[in-house]
Design a protein around this motif. Structure first.
Motif, PDB file in Angstrom:
ATOM      1  N   MET A   1       0.770  -1.363  -0.003  1.00  8.86           N
ATOM      2  CA  MET A   1      -0.267   0.269  -0.313  1.00  8.86           C
ATOM      3  C   MET A   1       0.877   1.290  -0.347  1.00  8.86           C
ATOM      4  O   MET A   1      -0.031   1.856  -0.490  1.00  8.86           O
ATOM      5  N   GLU A   2       1.896   1.164   1.017  1.00  5.85           N
ATOM      6  CA  GLU A   2       2.645   2.389   0.959  1.00  5.85           C
ATOM      7  C   GLU A   2       4.034   2.688  -0.115  1.00  5.85           C
ATOM      8  O   GLU A   2       3.761   3.745  -0.747  1.00  5.85           O
ATOM      9  N   GLN A   3       3.787   1.898  -1.603  1.00  5.81           N
ATOM     10  CA  GLN A   3       4.298   2.239  -2.989  1.00  5.81           C
ATOM     11  C   GLN A   3       3.860   2.458  -3.861  1.00  5.81           C
ATOM     12  O   GLN A   3       3.825   3.209  -4.524  1.00  5.81           O
ATOM     13  N   MET A   4       2.318   2.463  -3.739  1.00  3.86           N
ATOM     14  CA  MET A   4       1.600   3.202  -4.571  1.00  3.86           C
ATOM     15  C   MET A   4       1.810   4.262  -4.299  1.00  3.86           C
ATOM     16  O   MET A   4       0.523   5.284  -2.997  1.00  3.86           O
ATOM     17  N   PRO A   5       1.705   5.453  -5.231  1.00  3.16           N
ATOM     18  CA  PRO A   5       0.999   6.896  -4.846  1.00  3.16           C
ATOM     19  C   PRO A   5       0.115   7.301  -4.824  1.00  3.16           C
ATOM     20  O   PRO A   5      -0.563   6.577  -4.980  1.00  3.16           O
ATOM     21  N   PRO A   6      -0.438   8.301  -3.725  1.00  3.10           N
ATOM     22  CA  PRO A   6      -1.174   9.022  -3.667  1.00  3.10           C
ATOM     23  C   PRO A   6      -1.675   9.090  -4.344  1.00  3.10           C
ATOM     24  O   PRO A   6      -3.656   8.647  -4.114  1.00  3.10           O
TER      25      PRO A   6
ATOM     26  N   SER B   1      -7.621   1.323  -4.247  1.00  2.00           N
ATOM     27  CA  SER B   1      -8.484   2.595  -2.584  1.00  2.00           C
ATOM     28  C   SER B   1      -9.652   1.622  -2.447  1.00  2.00           C
ATOM     29  O   SER B   1      -9.561   0.011  -1.278  1.00  2.00           O
ATOM     30  N   GLU B   2     -10.295   0.837  -3.456  1.00  7.29           N
ATOM     31  CA  GLU B   2     -11.883  -0.265  -2.761  1.00  7.29           C
ATOM     32  C   GLU B   2     -11.077  -1.521  -3.176  1.00  7.29           C
ATOM     33  O   GLU B   2     -11.453  -2.257  -2.206  1.00  7.29           O
ATOM     34  N   GLN B   3     -10.384  -1.618  -3.750  1.00  7.73           N
ATOM     35  CA  GLN B   3      -9.611  -3.170  -3.270  1.00  7.73           C
ATOM     36  C   GLN B   3      -9.425  -3.478  -2.038  1.00  7.73           C
ATOM     37  O   GLN B   3      -9.973  -4.602  -1.411  1.00  7.73           O
ATOM     38  N   TRP B   4      -9.105  -2.609  -1.127  1.00  4.56           N
ATOM     39  CA  TRP B   4      -8.335  -2.367   0.463  1.00  4.56           C
ATOM     40  C   TRP B   4      -9.376  -2.264   1.060  1.00  4.56           C
ATOM     41  O   TRP B   4      -9.750  -3.184   2.179  1.00  4.56           O
ATOM     42  N   ARG B   5     -10.250  -0.879   0.925  1.00  4.01           N
ATOM     43  CA  ARG B   5     -11.826  -1.433   1.457  1.00  4.01           C
ATOM     44  C   ARG B   5     -12.799  -2.587   1.813  1.00  4.01           C
ATOM     45  O   ARG B   5     -13.374  -3.415   2.482  1.00  4.01           O
ATOM     46  N   HIS B   6     -12.475  -3.222   1.007  1.00  8.83           N
ATOM     47  CA  HIS B   6     -13.422  -4.866   0.233  1.00  8.83           C
ATOM     48  C   HIS B   6     -12.498  -5.299   1.183  1.00  8.83           C
ATOM     49  O   HIS B   6     -14.085  -6.289   1.488  1.00  8.83           O
ATOM     50  N   CYS B   7     -11.910  -5.274   1.483  1.00  6.31           N
ATOM     51  CA  CYS B   7     -10.508  -5.909   2.240  1.00  6.31           C
ATOM     52  C   CYS B   7     -10.727  -5.896   3.673  1.00  6.31           C
ATOM     53  O   CYS B   7     -11.739  -6.928   4.123  1.00  6.31           O
ATOM     54  N   VAL B   8     -11.193  -4.836   4.191  1.00 10.67           N
ATOM     55  CA  VAL B   8     -11.687  -4.335   5.395  1.00 10.67           C
ATOM     56  C   VAL B   8     -13.037  -4.821   5.709  1.00 10.67           C
ATOM     57  O   VAL B   8     -13.013  -5.456   7.036  1.00 10.67           O
TER      58      VAL B   8
ATOM     59  N   LEU C   1     -17.953   3.193   5.162  1.00  7.76           N
ATOM     60  CA  LEU C   1     -16.816   3.433   4.801  1.00  7.76           C
ATOM     61  C   LEU C   1     -17.249   4.348   3.262  1.00  7.76           C
ATOM     62  O   LEU C   1     -17.957   2.948   2.599  1.00  7.76           O
ATOM     63  N   PRO C   2     -16.755   5.260   2.928  1.00  9.36           N
ATOM     64  CA  PRO C   2     -17.003   5.955   1.383  1.00  9.36           C
ATOM     65  C   PRO C   2     -16.071   5.120   0.008  1.00  9.36           C
ATOM     66  O   PRO C   2     -15.077   4.283   0.350  1.00  9.36           O
ATOM     67  N   VAL C   3     -16.683   4.873  -0.571  1.00  7.18           N
ATOM     68  CA  VAL C   3     -16.256   3.719  -1.957  1.00  7.18           C
ATOM     69  C   VAL C   3     -14.439   4.566  -1.687  1.00  7.18           C
ATOM     70  O   VAL C   3     -13.737   3.509  -2.458  1.00  7.18           O
ATOM     71  N   GLN C   4     -13.885   5.491  -2.057  1.00  5.83           N
ATOM     72  CA  GLN C   4     -12.635   5.513  -2.851  1.00  5.83           C
ATOM     73  C   GLN C   4     -12.391   7.081  -1.006  1.00  5.83           C
ATOM     74  O   GLN C   4     -12.763   7.447  -1.110  1.00  5.83           O
ATOM     75  N   MET C   5     -10.917   6.169  -1.006  1.00  7.45           N
ATOM     76  CA  MET C   5     -10.631   7.672   0.589  1.00  7.45           C
ATOM     77  C   MET C   5      -9.315   7.508   0.276  1.00  7.45           C
ATOM     78  O   MET C   5      -8.048   6.602  -0.974  1.00  7.45           O
TER      79      MET C   5
ATOM     80  N   VAL D   1      -7.439   4.920   4.428  1.00  2.69           N
ATOM     81  CA  VAL D   1      -7.549   3.390   3.899  1.00  2.69           C
ATOM     82  C   VAL D   1      -6.079   2.351   4.777  1.00  2.69           C
ATOM     83  O   VAL D   1      -6.341   1.905   5.097  1.00  2.69           O
ATOM     84  N   ILE D   2      -4.864   3.204   4.410  1.00  4.60           N
ATOM     85  CA  ILE D   2      -3.776   2.336   5.143  1.00  4.60           C
ATOM     86  C   ILE D   2      -4.404   2.071   6.805  1.00  4.60           C
ATOM     87  O   ILE D   2      -4.354   1.447   7.363  1.00  4.60           O
TER      88      ILE D   2
END
Length: 183
Positions: A54-59, A74-81, A103-107, A112-113
């Motif tokens: 996650m930290e490697q991906m630019p904001p 962002s949604e991939q990780w939101r879905h995991c949570v 949670l908002p769809v896009q964060m 997200v982290i």
């Protein structure tokens, strides 16, 4: 037991063939504290690998998706949570920390982290606080009946699936994944 005796007699080598007959799901003789230790180690490693990715991906790339039908990074990780906490809570009878949270769809990256860190903390807390009876009890999952301890591995496997997708997202955005290999 007739099958075991039959195999013992025809094998001529004693109990050795019986070792392979032990069903994997009957590992419930393992002490709960040792199992908790193993589960915590697996989830701690998972968290480290996830956060590294996650930290490697630019904001500015957290809204990236490779097709219109795909989820964004962002949604991939939101879905995991949402999925991990929901499945763990509903199958163990504990309170879902996201039951009343939308949670908002896009964060943005930082949010997200933060949610991912909360999810991993929830899983670790659950591993420590579940009674031994609950940890070894069965639950329905994916059309099967499995022990709760195995559910924890299945949920981590789901995260591995999405982490793998996110490695592709990184590469499609010119990022070379770091620290992804090795256990």
């Amino acid at each position: 037991m007739k099958r075991a005796k039959f195999l013992k007699k025809i094998s001529g080598i004693g109990l050795i063939p019986l070792v392979g007959l032990k069903a994997y799901d009957k590992v419930d003789t393992k002490p709960a504290d040792q199992l908790r230790k193993e589960l915590n180690a697996a989830w701690q490693r998972s968290e480290k690998m996830t956060l590294t990715s996650m930290e490697q991906m630019p904001p500015e790339c957290y809204r990236f998706k490779y097709t219109n039908e795909a989820m964004t990074f962002s949604e991939q990780w939101r879905h995991c949570v949402i999925y991990t906490c929901g499945q763990l809570a509903s199958r163990t009878g504990i309170t879902n920390p996201y039951k009343h949270v939308k949670l908002p769809v896009q964060m943005p990256k930082e949010e997200v982290i933060g949610e991912i860190k909360k999810m991993y903390a929830f899983v670790r807390q659950t591993i420590e606080e579940l009674s031994s009876e609950k940890l070894f009890s069965n639950c329905d999952f994916a059309g099967d009946v499995i022990p709760v301890w195995r559910l924890l591995y299945a949920l981590e496997n789901h995260i591995i699936h999405h982490r793998g997708q996110c490695v592709v997202y990184l590469r499609l955005n010119g990022q070379v994944p770091k620290g992804y290999y090795g256990w």
